[in-house]
Design an enzyme around this catalytic site. Structure first.
Site, PDB file in Angstrom:
ATOM      1  NE  ARG A 102      -1.045   2.233   2.614  1.00 21.11           N
ATOM      2  CZ  ARG A 102      -0.737   3.910   3.020  1.00 21.11           C
ATOM      3  NH1 ARG A 102      -0.594   3.893   2.300  1.00 21.11           N
ATOM      4  NH2 ARG A 102      -0.541   3.829   4.444  1.00 21.11           N
ATOM      5  CB  CYS A 121       4.316  10.917   2.741  1.00 25.42           C
ATOM      6  SG  CYS A 121       3.359  12.462   2.811  1.00 25.42           S
TER       7      CYS A 121
END
Ligand code: ZN
Length: 312
Positions: free
Chosen positions: A18, A250
């Site tokens: 993920r 991120c």
């Protein structure tokens, strides 16, 4: 420092499928994702975050959440989790309820990061999650809440620990049995981590929430990921999240890459005599496979150097 305070074993959640796949520039083919997740599940990893139900136009890399869930093996003893941003995401995920075990609800502790990431205020996010988490509990799902930018925000700088604590307590009261703290852009230092978890543990105990599992999610953006793990271990933290191959990072701001590599974490803990239950060579093989698929070198150290064991 009394080394006997270290936990004897730790739990590791693999978040590469993920956190990693989402933040790599390439879109990885669904078949490759399924193959890699199955490979990871065969290494002894008991927790794997496999995909997310964030809107596909926002995160096109994970638009194949349903196909991935349908395609992966479901070996017993391996708990799969999916990342959920909001109620809509949960409703979509529940259509595949039998294909996963845990939900991971997230928000940021700082306003600017939360706004840029999910276009909501922190209060809007946490109130939304307070309504959504009980629905996941009702569906029999184990719930984790993860707070991004817990150790610093790339836009706002220091994040007051009081703000992080309030969100953590609200997530726990809403039904999360585990709360994770993300150093999303690699701003934490080891001393800060030690003080942070000391305060979090004390506060949770004082609130009668001492049973809630506290998880550390570090990024290696500035090379301090494993030093921060050591500090967390010293504070009794025995639950970590990491990413095979050091995949990921991120989405905002650009360049804030690098979860700590799972094989680096497993290697360090193994050498320290701390049990993870994970087969290191098998994990390295999975990272080597990801490296082949992406066609470029990944950041993990142990992937390059091999386990210490090979040199004895
Ligand atoms: Zn991360």
């Amino acid at each position: 420092m009394d080394y006997r305070n270290f936990p004897q074993s730790v739990r590791i959640r693999e978040v590469g499928p993920r956190d990693g796949f989402q933040n790599e520039p390439e879109v990885i083919a669904t078949g490759d994702k399924i193959r890699l997740i199955n490979q990871l599940a065969a290494t002894g990893l008991k927790r794997i975050e496999v995909t997310s139900f964030v809107r596909p136009d926002v995160i096109p890399q994970l638009a194949d959440a349903n196909e991935v869930l349908d395609g992966i093996d479901r070996p017993s003893g391996v708990s799969y989790s999916v990342l959920i941003p909001n109620r809509r995401g949960l409703e979509n995920a529940l259509e595949r309820r039998d294909r996963f075990d845990e939900t991971n609800f997230f928000l940021s502790a700082s306003e600017t990061h939360n706004k840029k990431n999910v276009n909501r205020t922190v209060e809007e996010s946490i109130s939304g999650l307070e309504e959504t988490i009980p629905l996941a509990v009702e569906a029999g799902l184990r719930c984790e809440g993860v707070i991004s930018t817990s150790f610093g925000c790339p836009y706002e700088g220091d994040v007051p620990i009081g703000n992080v604590l309030e969100l953590a307590l609200r997530l726990a009261r809403a039904g999360c049995v585990e709360v994770g703290f993300g150093d999303t852009t690699g701003m934490a230092n080891p001393l800060q981590v030690r003080r942070f978890f000391e305060q979090v543990r004390e506060r949770f105990a004082a609130e009668g929430l001492g049973e809630i599992e506290l998880t550390a999610h570090f990024h290696d953006t500035r090379g301090q990921g494993l030093a921060n793990v050591l500090s967390a271990l010293e504070e009794g933290i025995d639950s970590f999240e990491s990413s095979f191959g050091e995949l990921g990072g991120c989405p905002v701001p650009a360049g804030a890459t690098g979860n700590i590599a799972s094989e680096d974490l497993v290697s360090m803990l193994g050498e320290m005599g701390i049990e993870t239950g994970i087969d290191l060579p098998g994990l390295i093989e999975a990272s080597a496979e990801a490296q082949k698929i992406l066609g470029r070198p990944l950041g993990s150290h142990v992937l390059k150097a091999g386990p210490v064991e090979w040199h004895r």
